[in-house]
Design a protein around this motif. Sequence first.
Motif, PDB file in Angstrom:
ATOM      1  N   LEU A 166       0.732  -0.953   0.528  1.00 51.39           N
ATOM      2  CA  LEU A 166      -0.335   0.158   0.148  1.00 51.39           C
ATOM      3  C   LEU A 166       0.834   1.488  -0.183  1.00 51.39           C
ATOM      4  CD1 LEU A 166      -2.859  -1.141   2.511  1.00 51.39           C
ATOM      5  CD2 LEU A 166      -3.269  -0.567   0.427  1.00 51.39           C
ATOM      6  N   GLY A 213     -13.775  -2.391   4.361  1.00 54.14           N
ATOM      7  CA  GLY A 213     -12.880  -1.569   3.283  1.00 54.14           C
ATOM      8  C   GLY A 213     -11.432  -2.388   3.760  1.00 54.14           C
ATOM      9  N   PRO A 270      -8.470  -4.283   2.098  1.00 52.68           N
ATOM     10  CA  PRO A 270      -8.365  -4.855   0.758  1.00 52.68           C
ATOM     11  C   PRO A 270      -7.824  -6.003   1.350  1.00 52.68           C
ATOM     12  CG  PRO A 270      -6.839  -3.078   0.941  1.00 52.68           C
ATOM     13  CD  PRO A 270      -7.169  -3.553   2.356  1.00 52.68           C
ATOM     14  N   TYR A 271      -8.372  -7.621   0.412  1.00 49.01           N
ATOM     15  CA  TYR A 271      -7.640  -8.661   0.489  1.00 49.01           C
ATOM     16  C   TYR A 271      -6.920  -9.217   0.007  1.00 49.01           C
ATOM     17  CZ  TYR A 271      -7.771 -14.135  -1.187  1.00 49.01           C
ATOM     18  OH  TYR A 271      -6.746 -14.778  -0.103  1.00 49.01           O
ATOM     19  N   ASP A 272      -6.475  -8.459  -1.287  1.00 53.40           N
ATOM     20  CA  ASP A 272      -4.592  -8.302  -1.881  1.00 53.40           C
ATOM     21  C   ASP A 272      -3.834  -8.425  -0.519  1.00 53.40           C
ATOM     22  OD1 ASP A 272      -5.050  -5.377  -2.078  1.00 53.40           O
ATOM     23  OD2 ASP A 272      -4.093  -5.335  -3.571  1.00 53.40           O
TER      24      ASP A 272
END
Length: 255
Positions: free
Chosen positions: A89, A128, A130-132
């Motif tokens: 991120l 919210g 993120p799965y990745d």
Amino acid sequence: MTGSVRQEVRAATSARQFVEGRAQGEAAINIVLQQMAAQPASITQQAVVAVPYRGINVQVQVLPMGGLIDVKSASPELLQALFVIAGGLAPGPATAAAQAVVQWRTRPGSTGQPLGLEAPEDLMLVPGFPYDVYARIAPLIAAGQSSGGTVNPLSAPSAVLLVLARGNAAVAARIAAARDARQVGIDLTQLEASFIGGSTSRAYRLTANVPLPDGAGMSFSQSITFQASAQSELPWRILQNSGAISVTPGTTDRS
């Protein structure tokens, strides 16, 4: 029709291999756990044990969970570094995600006590998240089994060391090499001081790597603690299981 039959055969073969590989991996892990239970001292560094089982050499990696990042108690700064360096991120979204995790784990339950996070996959309950990012950091995290929000760098895998070094690959590699060589008095001053601690526990993640036919490999992981429950006769308690089949690059479909 021929193609359909071949697909069904491949699916059945894969399912059978998964079941057999999981059984072999679980058996190898149980053998290693029996050996560990007979030793009073805790394992403080990563170790790999070769376990011959039914004609197959299964490699079992033993990882002290004090070397993982505890999402249940890690500081917002450590979570932010984890989400940036290991999760991919950008700093801004990583800071927001870290704050969201802290808010989620500290929300009060019916008794007024914080609900916390009971398992690493509980991160996916955070609105919210993120799965990745979760998929990238999953091998590096624990929930409630490590050392109070800090990480023992002498137990940490290389990817966690990189987080503790705030992305400085040279520092992480130097410490990993010195640790693996069993050097005494390793210089840890280039790691983020607020991220590291020296406590140990008898909680571990064991991963069995089982070779399968045609170049495939079964990876089966089990997180355990030697704080046994009163309902079990075993000296350890299973916290989590997971398994997956991977195919070695270059392997062709022989069907």
